[in-house]
Motif scaffolding. Structure first.
Motif, PDB file in Angstrom:
ATOM      1  N   MET A 164       0.860  -1.187   0.000  1.00 36.72           N
ATOM      2  CA  MET A 164       0.000   0.000   0.000  1.00 36.72           C
ATOM      3  C   MET A 164       0.905   1.249   0.000  1.00 36.72           C
ATOM      4  N   ARG A 165       0.595   2.179  -0.914  1.00 38.51           N
ATOM      5  CA  ARG A 165       1.396   3.404  -1.002  1.00 38.51           C
ATOM      6  C   ARG A 165       0.479   4.621  -1.004  1.00 38.51           C
ATOM      7  N   GLU A 166       0.820   5.615  -0.232  1.00 41.85           N
ATOM      8  CA  GLU A 166       0.014   6.841  -0.194  1.00 41.85           C
ATOM      9  C   GLU A 166       0.936   8.045  -0.342  1.00 41.85           C
ATOM     10  N   ILE A 167       0.544   8.970  -1.232  1.00 42.87           N
ATOM     11  CA  ILE A 167       1.282  10.218  -1.410  1.00 42.87           C
ATOM     12  C   ILE A 167       0.497  11.340  -0.741  1.00 42.87           C
ATOM     13  N   ILE A 168       1.142  12.018   0.197  1.00 44.99           N
ATOM     14  CA  ILE A 168       0.490  13.118   0.929  1.00 44.99           C
ATOM     15  C   ILE A 168       1.255  14.394   0.614  1.00 44.99           C
ATOM     16  N   ILE A 169       0.557  15.405   0.096  1.00 46.05           N
ATOM     17  CA  ILE A 169       1.236  16.626  -0.356  1.00 46.05           C
ATOM     18  C   ILE A 169       0.856  17.815   0.521  1.00 46.05           C
ATOM     19  N   GLY A 170       1.869  18.493   1.034  1.00 48.49           N
ATOM     20  CA  GLY A 170       1.648  19.727   1.793  1.00 48.49           C
ATOM     21  C   GLY A 170       2.045  20.915   0.947  1.00 48.49           C
ATOM     22  N   SER A 171       1.475  22.050   1.235  1.00 48.57           N
ATOM     23  CA  SER A 171       1.754  23.235   0.386  1.00 48.57           C
ATOM     24  C   SER A 171       3.233  23.627   0.457  1.00 48.57           C
ATOM     25  N   ASP A 172       3.809  23.460   1.625  1.00 45.60           N
ATOM     26  CA  ASP A 172       5.243  23.805   1.784  1.00 45.60           C
ATOM     27  C   ASP A 172       5.845  22.905   2.870  1.00 45.60           C
ATOM     28  N   LEU A 173       7.108  23.134   3.228  1.00 52.02           N
ATOM     29  CA  LEU A 173       7.785  22.272   4.206  1.00 52.02           C
ATOM     30  C   LEU A 173       7.049  22.294   5.541  1.00 52.02           C
ATOM     31  N   LYS A 174       6.567  23.475   5.921  1.00 51.20           N
ATOM     32  CA  LYS A 174       5.892  23.588   7.228  1.00 51.20           C
ATOM     33  C   LYS A 174       4.623  22.738   7.249  1.00 51.20           C
ATOM     34  N   GLU A 175       3.810  22.848   6.184  1.00 55.82           N
ATOM     35  CA  GLU A 175       2.547  22.095   6.106  1.00 55.82           C
ATOM     36  C   GLU A 175       2.839  20.602   5.971  1.00 55.82           C
ATOM     37  N   MET A 176       3.830  20.282   5.165  1.00 54.72           N
ATOM     38  CA  MET A 176       4.211  18.863   4.987  1.00 54.72           C
ATOM     39  C   MET A 176       4.659  18.251   6.313  1.00 54.72           C
ATOM     40  N   SER A 177       5.411  19.021   7.093  1.00 54.34           N
ATOM     41  CA  SER A 177       5.895  18.531   8.392  1.00 54.34           C
ATOM     42  C   SER A 177       4.726  18.359   9.365  1.00 54.34           C
ATOM     43  N   ARG A 178       3.727  19.228   9.250  1.00 56.32           N
ATOM     44  CA  ARG A 178       2.537  19.096  10.105  1.00 56.32           C
ATOM     45  C   ARG A 178       1.780  17.822   9.767  1.00 56.32           C
ATOM     46  N   LEU A 179       1.655  17.538   8.485  1.00 57.01           N
ATOM     47  CA  LEU A 179       0.988  16.306   8.045  1.00 57.01           C
ATOM     48  C   LEU A 179       1.788  15.074   8.486  1.00 57.01           C
ATOM     49  N   ALA A 180       3.108  15.187   8.407  1.00 54.34           N
ATOM     50  CA  ALA A 180       3.967  14.069   8.828  1.00 54.34           C
ATOM     51  C   ALA A 180       3.859  13.836  10.332  1.00 54.34           C
ATOM     52  N   ALA A 181       3.771  14.917  11.096  1.00 57.36           N
ATOM     53  CA  ALA A 181       3.647  14.778  12.556  1.00 57.36           C
ATOM     54  C   ALA A 181       2.340  14.074  12.917  1.00 57.36           C
ATOM     55  N   ALA A 182       1.273  14.424  12.216  1.00 53.47           N
ATOM     56  CA  ALA A 182      -0.026  13.783  12.484  1.00 53.47           C
ATOM     57  C   ALA A 182       0.046  12.281  12.187  1.00 53.47           C
TER      58      ALA A 182
ATOM     59  N   LEU B 130      18.482  17.221   6.425  1.00 53.29           N
ATOM     60  CA  LEU B 130      17.859  18.473   6.897  1.00 53.29           C
ATOM     61  C   LEU B 130      16.331  18.397   6.940  1.00 53.29           C
ATOM     62  N   THR B 131      15.724  17.719   5.982  1.00 49.37           N
ATOM     63  CA  THR B 131      14.260  17.766   5.858  1.00 49.37           C
ATOM     64  C   THR B 131      13.508  17.385   7.132  1.00 49.37           C
ATOM     65  N   PRO B 132      13.896  16.300   7.818  1.00 48.38           N
ATOM     66  CA  PRO B 132      13.091  15.874   8.977  1.00 48.38           C
ATOM     67  C   PRO B 132      13.172  16.802  10.178  1.00 48.38           C
ATOM     68  N   GLN B 133      14.114  17.769  10.170  1.00 48.54           N
ATOM     69  CA  GLN B 133      14.297  18.603  11.361  1.00 48.54           C
ATOM     70  C   GLN B 133      13.010  19.355  11.723  1.00 48.54           C
ATOM     71  N   SER B 134      12.291  19.834  10.686  1.00 51.97           N
ATOM     72  CA  SER B 134      11.035  20.554  10.958  1.00 51.97           C
ATOM     73  C   SER B 134      10.034  19.628  11.656  1.00 51.97           C
ATOM     74  N   LEU B 135      10.008  18.369  11.219  1.00 54.60           N
ATOM     75  CA  LEU B 135       9.112  17.393  11.872  1.00 54.60           C
ATOM     76  C   LEU B 135       9.538  17.185  13.317  1.00 54.60           C
ATOM     77  N   TYR B 136      10.839  17.040  13.546  1.00 52.22           N
ATOM     78  CA  TYR B 136      11.323  16.782  14.917  1.00 52.22           C
ATOM     79  C   TYR B 136      10.968  17.941  15.846  1.00 52.22           C
ATOM     80  N   PHE B 137      11.103  19.165  15.355  1.00 51.36           N
ATOM     81  CA  PHE B 137      10.734  20.318  16.192  1.00 51.36           C
ATOM     82  C   PHE B 137       9.244  20.264  16.553  1.00 51.36           C
ATOM     83  N   LEU B 138       8.401  19.902  15.569  1.00 49.08           N
ATOM     84  CA  LEU B 138       6.952  19.815  15.833  1.00 49.08           C
ATOM     85  C   LEU B 138       6.650  18.724  16.870  1.00 49.08           C
ATOM     86  N   LEU B 139       7.324  17.595  16.759  1.00 44.21           N
ATOM     87  CA  LEU B 139       7.070  16.476  17.688  1.00 44.21           C
ATOM     88  C   LEU B 139       7.523  16.813  19.107  1.00 44.21           C
ATOM     89  N   ALA B 140       8.506  17.692  19.191  1.00 44.63           N
ATOM     90  CA  ALA B 140       9.045  18.058  20.519  1.00 44.63           C
ATOM     91  C   ALA B 140       8.274  19.207  21.157  1.00 44.63           C
TER      92      ALA B 140
END
Ligand code: 6PG
Length: 252
Positions: A1-19, A43-53
């Motif tokens: 199973m594969r799902e593509i989730i698109i965020g408008s920018d890095l911030k939105e994408m990281s929010r979707l990834a955190a959820a 570098l990319t996951p850093q925004s996600l890590y900040f959101l999770l913390a």
């Protein structure tokens, strides 16, 4: 199973990834009593890590039952600015107050690359009780979640184009010689990645758009584009990307 989730920018994408991360973690603890996650570097996951913390994620209960691993690492000390461990430790693990006993990192200060890889592999195998064979393993760890990035050359983790580790079928964790940058790296292998319950790619920026299109929609050439070899045996593959990286995709 594969799902593509698109965020408008890095911030939105990281929010979707955190959820999605929180959803997977909570389910893993509910179903298995623990959550095992292999973090990605770069570098990319850093925004996600900040959101999770940060709130509200930091107040989630599953952190107490979470074991953190690293999908790959550079051959540098753990306090090096190039260290994947240091990036995650500074942005996620220390802010969350994760106990050291719940962090399983590549101990790059141990010595020779092969020793470092064998030591990491043994520690993982003990935590997943994997069955050994004479030259490796018969069964592989099944991580609840593995985070991955995508290099512009199609690499993921430290599985680089035409590198020896692409062919590994018996080991859990290996060192990998990267000719292009004349360095040793450390990486989980495809048998481990493809055995995961969930894999989440995080890809941001138009510099990745051609590679993302080629990996997802192009013809199979996994030796040139190793990320194409991520094909889960019995798991869910999520591509969480921003509009810039998704700009050349046609089948979404
Ligand atoms: C590393 C990563 C590597 C990374 C990609 C993308 O050790 O650097 O594991 O695979 O995920 O190179 O990196 P960016 O997110 O910085 O583009």
């Amino acid at each position: 199973m594969r799902e593509i989730i698109i965020g408008s920018d890095l911030k939105e994408m990281s929010r979707l990834a955190a959820a999605k991360f929180v959803e997977i973690a909570a389910r893993s603890v509910r179903d298995n009593g623990r959550f095992t996650v292999a973090l990605s570097g770069g570098l990319t996951p850093q925004s996600l890590y900040f959101l999770l913390a940060a709130e509200p994620c930091r107040s989630e209960h599953f952190w107490k039952q979470t074991l953190f691993f690293f999908g790959d690492e550079r051959f540098v000390p753990p306090d090096s600015v190039q260290s994947n461990f240091r990036m995650a430790n500074d942005s996620l693990l220390t802010p969350l107050g994760i106990p050291l006993a719940h962090i399983v990192r590549w101990e790059t200060e141990l010595g020779r690359p092969e020793e470092i890889a064998a030591d990491y592999e043994n520690r993982i195998a003990m935590l997943f009780t994997n069955e050994r064979s004479e030259d490796g393993f018969k069964t592989f760890p099944r991580f609840d979640l593995i985070l991955l990035g995508l290099g512009a050359d199609g690499h993921t983790a430290s599985l680089f184009p035409h590198s020896p580790a692409l062919q590994e079928t018996k080991r859990i964790a290996v060192t990998n010689r990267i000719e292009a940058s004349n360095e040793y790296r450390f990486t989980l292998t495809f048998p481990v990645i493809n055995n995961a319950t969930n894999v989440m790619f995080l890809v941001s920026g138009d510099s990745k758009s051609e590679t993302l299109r080629d990996v997802i929609e192009g013809k199979d050439r996994a030796d040139d584009l190793p990320a194409q070899a991520v094909s889960l045996l019995a798991g869910k593959l999520f591509w969480i990307v921003d509009q810039a990286a998704a700009g050349l995709l046609t089948k979404i």
